[in-house]
Enzyme design. Structure first.
Site, PDB file in Angstrom:
ATOM      1  N   VAL A 111       0.603  -1.022   0.193  1.00 45.47           N
ATOM      2  CA  VAL A 111      -0.226  -0.096  -0.091  1.00 45.47           C
ATOM      3  C   VAL A 111       0.426   0.880  -0.464  1.00 45.47           C
ATOM      4  CG1 VAL A 111      -1.799   1.361   1.436  1.00 45.47           C
ATOM      5  CG2 VAL A 111      -1.848  -1.192   1.014  1.00 45.47           C
ATOM      6  N   CYS A 112       0.515   2.340  -0.917  1.00 42.21           N
ATOM      7  CA  CYS A 112       1.120   3.121  -0.740  1.00 42.21           C
ATOM      8  C   CYS A 112       0.302   4.601  -0.121  1.00 42.21           C
ATOM      9  CB  CYS A 112       1.243   3.983  -2.204  1.00 42.21           C
ATOM     10  SG  CYS A 112       2.464   5.465  -3.049  1.00 42.21           S
ATOM     11  N   LEU A 113       0.647   4.613   1.193  1.00 48.60           N
ATOM     12  CA  LEU A 113      -0.224   6.402   1.804  1.00 48.60           C
ATOM     13  C   LEU A 113       1.339   6.170   2.573  1.00 48.60           C
ATOM     14  CD1 LEU A 113      -2.768   6.476   2.376  1.00 48.60           C
ATOM     15  CD2 LEU A 113      -2.986   5.550   4.074  1.00 48.60           C
TER      16      LEU A 113
END
Length: 183
Positions: A111-113
């Site tokens: 996840v790219c957060l």
């Protein structure tokens, strides 16, 4: 020498059991903070939390998100959380267990957060992360992608992106990749 340590350990164990109760495991600071975070959760009605290993393992849990708007409306997405004993000084490790066509989630579930990486601060909590994940589904971000193909389609052809999302969520192919139904 080894036997001496075993004897001491046995004495401590017996002392803990003397009153008929099992010895109490001391919780780490991370476990205490996580317990507080979970007790104070204020989730959107479209999100839920579960403990697949039982309530005794607070450090590993799953969050299910069911977006009620946007491209991913009607989908069900499961995220696993692994929380380190040094939490909140390190962010939890979050993975998407549902294979999803999304610019900010790759096909392996990473996840790219930003708040899970460079923008993490100990004042942030589990509630903040869940809201961040929820926001990824209502407002996918093509400017900071993990899935570059999905990001390019979202940027250049939003109608095709919507069609690809629907096909993936229904359990079809997008390009050479087969997605499992998640609606």
């Amino acid at each position: 020498m080894i036997k001496l340590f075993k004897v001491k350990e046995k004495q401590r164990e017996n002392a803990g059991n003397a009153d008929g109760k099992a010895p109490v495991k001391k919780q780490s600071a991370g476990e205490l903070r996580l317990h507080r975070d979970i007790s104070e959760l204020n989730l959107p009605k479209t999100c839920s939390i579960s403990f697949p290993n039982g309530k005794d393992d607070l450090m590993n849990f799953e969050v299910t998100i069911r977006p009620d708007e946007g491209y991913y409306l009607g989908g069900t997405f499961v995220f696993s959380f692994q929380v380190s004993p040094v939490y909140p000084h390190e962010p939890p490790k979050v993975k998407c267990k549902t294979k999803v066509y999304h610019p900010n989630i790759d096909l392996e579930g990473n996840v790219c957060l930003n708040i899970l990486r460079e923008d993490w601060k100990p004042v942030l909590n589990i509630n903040t992360i869940i809201y961040g994940l929820f926001h990824l589904f209502t407002q996918p971000n093509h400017e900071d992608p993990l899935n570059h193909d999905a990001a390019a389609v979202l940027r250049d052809n939003p109608k095709l992106f919507e069609s690809n999302v629907r096909r993936a969520m229904a359990g079809g192919y997008v390009g050479q990749t087969l997605f499992t139904r998640c609606m």
